[in-house]
Scaffold this active site. Structure first.
Site, mmCIF file in Angstrom:
data_model
loop_
_atom_site.group_PDB
_atom_site.id
_atom_site.type_symbol
_atom_site.label_atom_id
_atom_site.label_comp_id
_atom_site.label_asym_id
_atom_site.label_seq_id
_atom_site.Cartn_x
_atom_site.Cartn_y
_atom_site.Cartn_z
ATOM 1 N N SER A 143 0.848 -1.194 0.000
ATOM 2 C CA SER A 143 0.000 0.000 0.000
ATOM 3 C C SER A 143 0.879 1.238 0.000
ATOM 4 O O SER A 143 1.989 1.239 0.556
ATOM 5 C CB SER A 143 -0.892 0.016 1.245
ATOM 6 N N TYR A 157 -2.278 -0.145 10.277
ATOM 7 C CA TYR A 157 -2.239 -0.686 8.915
ATOM 8 C C TYR A 157 -0.983 -0.208 8.196
ATOM 9 O O TYR A 157 -0.275 -1.006 7.574
ATOM 10 C CB TYR A 157 -3.489 -0.246 8.165
#
Length: 255
Positions: A143, A157
Protein backbone atom coordinates in the site's frame (compact mmCIF):
# COMPACT_ATOMS: atom_id res chain seq x y z
CA UNK A 1 4.90 -32.69 -3.85
CA UNK A 2 8.06 -31.11 -5.30
CA UNK A 3 8.60 -31.49 -9.05
CA UNK A 4 12.03 -30.62 -10.48
CA UNK A 5 10.81 -30.68 -14.10
CA UNK A 6 7.44 -28.95 -14.51
CA UNK A 7 5.63 -30.09 -17.66
CA UNK A 8 5.20 -27.49 -20.41
CA UNK A 9 1.88 -25.70 -20.00
CA UNK A 10 0.52 -22.25 -19.33
CA UNK A 11 2.08 -20.57 -16.26
CA UNK A 12 0.33 -21.27 -12.98
CA UNK A 13 -0.56 -18.36 -10.70
CA UNK A 14 -1.87 -18.61 -7.13
CA UNK A 15 -3.91 -15.58 -6.06
CA UNK A 16 -4.87 -15.16 -2.41
CA UNK A 17 -7.75 -12.91 -1.46
CA UNK A 18 -9.37 -13.90 -4.75
CA UNK A 19 -13.04 -13.82 -3.73
CA UNK A 20 -13.44 -10.15 -4.66
CA UNK A 21 -11.75 -6.83 -5.32
CA UNK A 22 -8.23 -6.83 -6.73
CA UNK A 23 -7.88 -10.63 -6.51
CA UNK A 24 -11.00 -11.33 -8.54
CA UNK A 25 -10.09 -8.65 -11.08
CA UNK A 26 -6.61 -10.13 -11.48
CA UNK A 27 -8.06 -13.61 -11.98
CA UNK A 28 -10.33 -12.38 -14.76
CA UNK A 29 -7.45 -10.57 -16.43
CA UNK A 30 -5.04 -13.53 -16.30
CA UNK A 31 -7.53 -16.27 -17.21
CA UNK A 32 -6.92 -16.26 -21.00
CA UNK A 33 -3.20 -16.93 -20.62
CA UNK A 34 -2.59 -18.51 -17.21
CA UNK A 35 -3.78 -21.40 -15.09
CA UNK A 36 -5.14 -20.13 -11.80
CA UNK A 37 -5.51 -21.26 -8.21
CA UNK A 38 -7.90 -18.90 -6.42
CA UNK A 39 -7.66 -18.80 -2.65
CA UNK A 40 -9.93 -17.18 -0.05
CA UNK A 41 -11.85 -18.04 3.12
CA UNK A 42 -15.32 -17.42 1.63
CA UNK A 43 -15.97 -20.63 -0.29
CA UNK A 44 -19.23 -19.51 -1.89
CA UNK A 45 -17.86 -16.18 -3.13
CA UNK A 46 -14.71 -17.90 -4.33
CA UNK A 47 -16.68 -20.49 -6.27
CA UNK A 48 -18.70 -17.72 -7.90
CA UNK A 49 -15.53 -15.96 -9.07
CA UNK A 50 -14.13 -19.23 -10.45
CA UNK A 51 -17.42 -19.96 -12.25
CA UNK A 52 -17.39 -16.52 -13.86
CA UNK A 53 -14.04 -17.15 -15.50
CA UNK A 54 -14.21 -18.66 -18.96
CA UNK A 55 -11.51 -21.28 -18.60
CA UNK A 56 -11.18 -24.79 -17.27
CA UNK A 57 -7.67 -24.05 -15.97
CA UNK A 58 -8.87 -22.61 -12.67
CA UNK A 59 -9.46 -24.21 -9.29
CA UNK A 60 -10.88 -22.53 -6.18
CA UNK A 61 -9.31 -23.47 -2.85
CA UNK A 62 -11.05 -22.35 0.33
CA UNK A 63 -8.33 -21.63 2.86
CA UNK A 64 -7.37 -19.18 5.59
CA UNK A 65 -3.90 -17.93 4.65
CA UNK A 66 -3.28 -16.64 8.16
CA UNK A 67 -2.92 -20.31 9.14
CA UNK A 68 0.47 -21.66 8.07
CA UNK A 69 -0.64 -25.26 7.56
CA UNK A 70 -3.43 -24.18 5.22
CA UNK A 71 -0.97 -22.17 3.12
CA UNK A 72 1.25 -25.24 2.87
CA UNK A 73 -1.79 -27.20 1.71
CA UNK A 74 -2.43 -24.67 -1.08
CA UNK A 75 1.09 -25.27 -2.42
CA UNK A 76 0.54 -29.04 -2.31
CA UNK A 77 -2.84 -28.76 -4.03
CA UNK A 78 -1.43 -26.54 -6.77
CA UNK A 79 1.49 -28.83 -7.55
CA UNK A 80 -0.67 -31.93 -7.42
CA UNK A 81 -3.25 -30.46 -9.78
CA UNK A 82 -1.11 -28.56 -12.28
CA UNK A 83 2.37 -30.02 -11.79
CA UNK A 84 3.92 -26.57 -11.58
CA UNK A 85 3.67 -23.27 -9.71
CA UNK A 86 5.15 -20.12 -11.24
CA UNK A 87 3.72 -17.07 -9.47
CA UNK A 88 2.29 -16.54 -6.00
CA UNK A 89 0.33 -13.33 -5.37
CA UNK A 90 -0.12 -12.38 -1.71
CA UNK A 91 -3.19 -10.18 -1.94
CA UNK A 92 -4.82 -10.64 1.48
CA UNK A 93 -5.09 -7.54 3.62
CA UNK A 94 -7.26 -5.75 6.15
CA UNK A 95 -7.47 -2.14 7.27
CA UNK A 96 -8.18 -0.59 10.63
CA UNK A 97 -9.80 2.63 11.80
CA UNK A 98 -8.42 3.58 15.21
CA UNK A 99 -6.25 6.40 16.52
CA UNK A 100 -2.72 5.25 17.38
CA UNK A 101 -3.12 6.33 21.00
CA UNK A 102 -6.08 3.94 21.34
CA UNK A 103 -4.57 0.83 19.72
CA UNK A 104 -4.88 -2.42 21.64
CA UNK A 105 -2.84 -5.60 21.59
CA UNK A 106 -5.66 -7.22 19.64
CA UNK A 107 -5.57 -4.45 17.02
CA UNK A 108 -1.85 -4.90 16.44
CA UNK A 109 -2.06 -8.69 16.45
CA UNK A 110 -4.80 -8.60 13.79
CA UNK A 111 -2.84 -6.25 11.52
CA UNK A 112 0.29 -8.36 11.74
CA UNK A 113 -1.60 -11.64 11.36
CA UNK A 114 -3.47 -10.61 8.22
CA UNK A 115 -1.10 -8.16 6.53
CA UNK A 116 2.30 -9.62 7.39
CA UNK A 117 2.08 -13.23 8.52
CA UNK A 118 -0.13 -14.30 5.61
CA UNK A 119 2.47 -12.99 3.16
CA UNK A 120 5.36 -14.50 5.09
CA UNK A 121 3.64 -17.88 5.14
CA UNK A 122 3.12 -17.68 1.38
CA UNK A 123 6.74 -16.78 0.69
CA UNK A 124 8.06 -19.51 2.95
CA UNK A 125 5.66 -22.16 1.66
CA UNK A 126 6.44 -21.65 -2.01
CA UNK A 127 10.18 -21.06 -1.66
CA UNK A 128 11.30 -24.73 -1.50
CA UNK A 129 9.63 -25.40 -4.86
CA UNK A 130 11.04 -22.24 -6.42
CA UNK A 131 14.53 -23.14 -5.20
CA UNK A 132 14.16 -26.63 -6.63
CA UNK A 133 13.21 -25.43 -10.12
CA UNK A 134 15.52 -22.40 -9.92
CA UNK A 135 12.89 -19.81 -10.78
CA UNK A 136 9.69 -18.29 -9.44
CA UNK A 137 7.93 -15.07 -8.57
CA UNK A 138 6.17 -13.80 -5.45
CA UNK A 139 4.14 -10.59 -5.64
CA UNK A 140 3.16 -8.92 -2.37
CA UNK A 141 0.38 -6.37 -2.61
CA UNK A 142 1.31 -3.57 -0.24
CA UNK A 143 0.00 0.00 0.00
CA UNK A 144 1.03 3.59 -0.50
CA UNK A 145 0.41 3.92 3.26
CA UNK A 146 3.33 1.56 3.79
CA UNK A 147 5.52 4.28 2.28
CA UNK A 148 3.82 7.44 3.56
CA UNK A 149 1.97 7.15 6.91
CA UNK A 150 -0.44 9.93 6.01
CA UNK A 151 -3.73 8.70 7.51
CA UNK A 152 -3.70 8.83 11.31
CA UNK A 153 -6.48 6.32 11.96
CA UNK A 154 -4.76 3.82 9.64
CA UNK A 155 -1.53 3.91 11.67
CA UNK A 156 -1.42 0.20 12.53
CA UNK A 157 -2.24 -0.69 8.92
CA UNK A 158 0.51 1.63 7.66
CA UNK A 159 2.97 0.05 10.08
CA UNK A 160 2.03 -3.46 8.97
CA UNK A 161 2.50 -2.56 5.31
CA UNK A 162 5.85 -0.93 6.07
CA UNK A 163 6.78 -4.19 7.82
CA UNK A 164 5.73 -6.08 4.68
CA UNK A 165 7.79 -3.76 2.44
CA UNK A 166 10.92 -4.27 4.53
CA UNK A 167 10.36 -8.00 4.86
CA UNK A 168 9.93 -8.39 1.10
CA UNK A 169 13.14 -6.50 0.34
CA UNK A 170 15.10 -8.59 2.85
CA UNK A 171 13.72 -11.91 1.60
CA UNK A 172 14.58 -10.83 -1.95
CA UNK A 173 18.18 -10.07 -0.96
CA UNK A 174 18.52 -13.36 0.92
CA UNK A 175 17.12 -15.59 -1.81
CA UNK A 176 18.66 -13.84 -4.82
CA UNK A 177 22.15 -14.24 -3.38
CA UNK A 178 21.90 -17.87 -4.56
CA UNK A 179 18.84 -17.87 -6.84
CA UNK A 180 18.76 -14.69 -8.94
CA UNK A 181 15.81 -15.93 -11.01
CA UNK A 182 13.50 -15.99 -8.00
CA UNK A 183 11.88 -12.58 -7.77
CA UNK A 184 9.96 -10.91 -4.95
CA UNK A 185 7.94 -7.90 -6.09
CA UNK A 186 6.01 -5.24 -4.22
CA UNK A 187 2.98 -3.56 -5.75
CA UNK A 188 1.72 -0.49 -3.88
CA UNK A 189 -1.74 0.91 -4.69
CA UNK A 190 -3.37 3.92 -3.13
CA UNK A 191 -7.12 3.99 -2.46
CA UNK A 192 -8.90 1.29 -4.48
CA UNK A 193 -12.60 1.06 -5.36
CA UNK A 194 -13.35 -2.05 -3.23
CA UNK A 195 -15.07 -2.88 0.05
CA UNK A 196 -11.73 -2.55 1.90
CA UNK A 197 -12.89 0.48 3.90
CA UNK A 198 -16.16 -0.97 5.19
CA UNK A 199 -14.39 -4.22 6.13
CA UNK A 200 -11.73 -2.45 8.16
CA UNK A 201 -11.39 -3.35 11.83
CA UNK A 202 -13.64 -0.94 13.78
CA UNK A 203 -15.32 0.11 10.55
CA UNK A 204 -14.40 3.00 8.33
CA UNK A 205 -15.21 5.08 5.29
CA UNK A 206 -16.33 3.10 2.24
CA UNK A 207 -13.39 3.26 -0.18
CA UNK A 208 -15.84 3.12 -3.08
CA UNK A 209 -17.20 6.56 -2.15
CA UNK A 210 -13.83 8.32 -2.33
CA UNK A 211 -13.39 10.41 -5.49
CA UNK A 212 -9.78 9.42 -6.12
CA UNK A 213 -10.29 5.65 -5.74
CA UNK A 214 -8.59 3.59 -8.43
CA UNK A 215 -10.52 0.69 -9.95
CA UNK A 216 -9.61 -2.86 -8.96
CA UNK A 217 -9.12 -3.68 -12.64
CA UNK A 218 -6.59 -0.86 -13.04
CA UNK A 219 -4.59 -2.28 -10.13
CA UNK A 220 -4.95 -5.79 -11.56
CA UNK A 221 -3.54 -4.52 -14.88
CA UNK A 222 -0.43 -3.29 -13.06
CA UNK A 223 0.00 -6.63 -11.26
CA UNK A 224 -0.39 -8.51 -14.55
CA UNK A 225 2.34 -6.34 -16.05
CA UNK A 226 4.59 -7.07 -13.07
CA UNK A 227 4.05 -10.79 -13.66
CA UNK A 228 5.29 -10.22 -17.20
CA UNK A 229 8.26 -7.92 -16.53
CA UNK A 230 9.17 -9.01 -12.97
CA UNK A 231 9.97 -5.51 -11.71
CA UNK A 232 10.79 -5.52 -7.98
CA UNK A 233 8.94 -2.42 -6.77
CA UNK A 234 5.96 -0.82 -8.51
CA UNK A 235 3.30 1.79 -7.76
CA UNK A 236 -0.06 1.59 -9.46
CA UNK A 237 -0.32 5.23 -10.53
CA UNK A 238 1.98 7.70 -12.19
CA UNK A 239 3.48 10.19 -9.76
CA UNK A 240 3.40 7.95 -6.69
CA UNK A 241 7.14 7.34 -6.62
CA UNK A 242 7.76 11.08 -6.82
CA UNK A 243 5.38 11.65 -3.90
CA UNK A 244 7.27 9.13 -1.79
CA UNK A 245 10.63 10.70 -2.66
CA UNK A 246 9.31 14.18 -1.85
CA UNK A 247 7.95 12.98 1.49
CA UNK A 248 11.30 11.59 2.62
CA UNK A 249 13.18 14.64 1.40
CA UNK A 250 10.81 16.81 3.45
CA UNK A 251 11.21 14.73 6.63
CA UNK A 252 14.89 13.96 5.94
CA UNK A 253 16.96 12.59 8.78
CA UNK A 254 20.15 14.51 8.03
CA UNK A 255 21.30 16.88 10.82
Amino acid sequence: MLRPDPPPSRPVVVITGASGGIGAALAARLAPTHALVLVARRADALAAVAASIDTSAVIPVAADVTVRSQVDDVVETTLSHFGRLDVWVNNVGRGIARAPSALTDEDLDEMLRVNVKSALYGMQAVLPHFRLVGRGHVINVSSMLGRIPSVVHRSAYSASKHFLDSLTANVRDEVQAEHPDIQFSLVSPGVVHTDFGVNARHGGVDSRTLPDAQSADDVAAVIAQVIADRRPDVYTRAGMAARVAAYYLRVGMDP
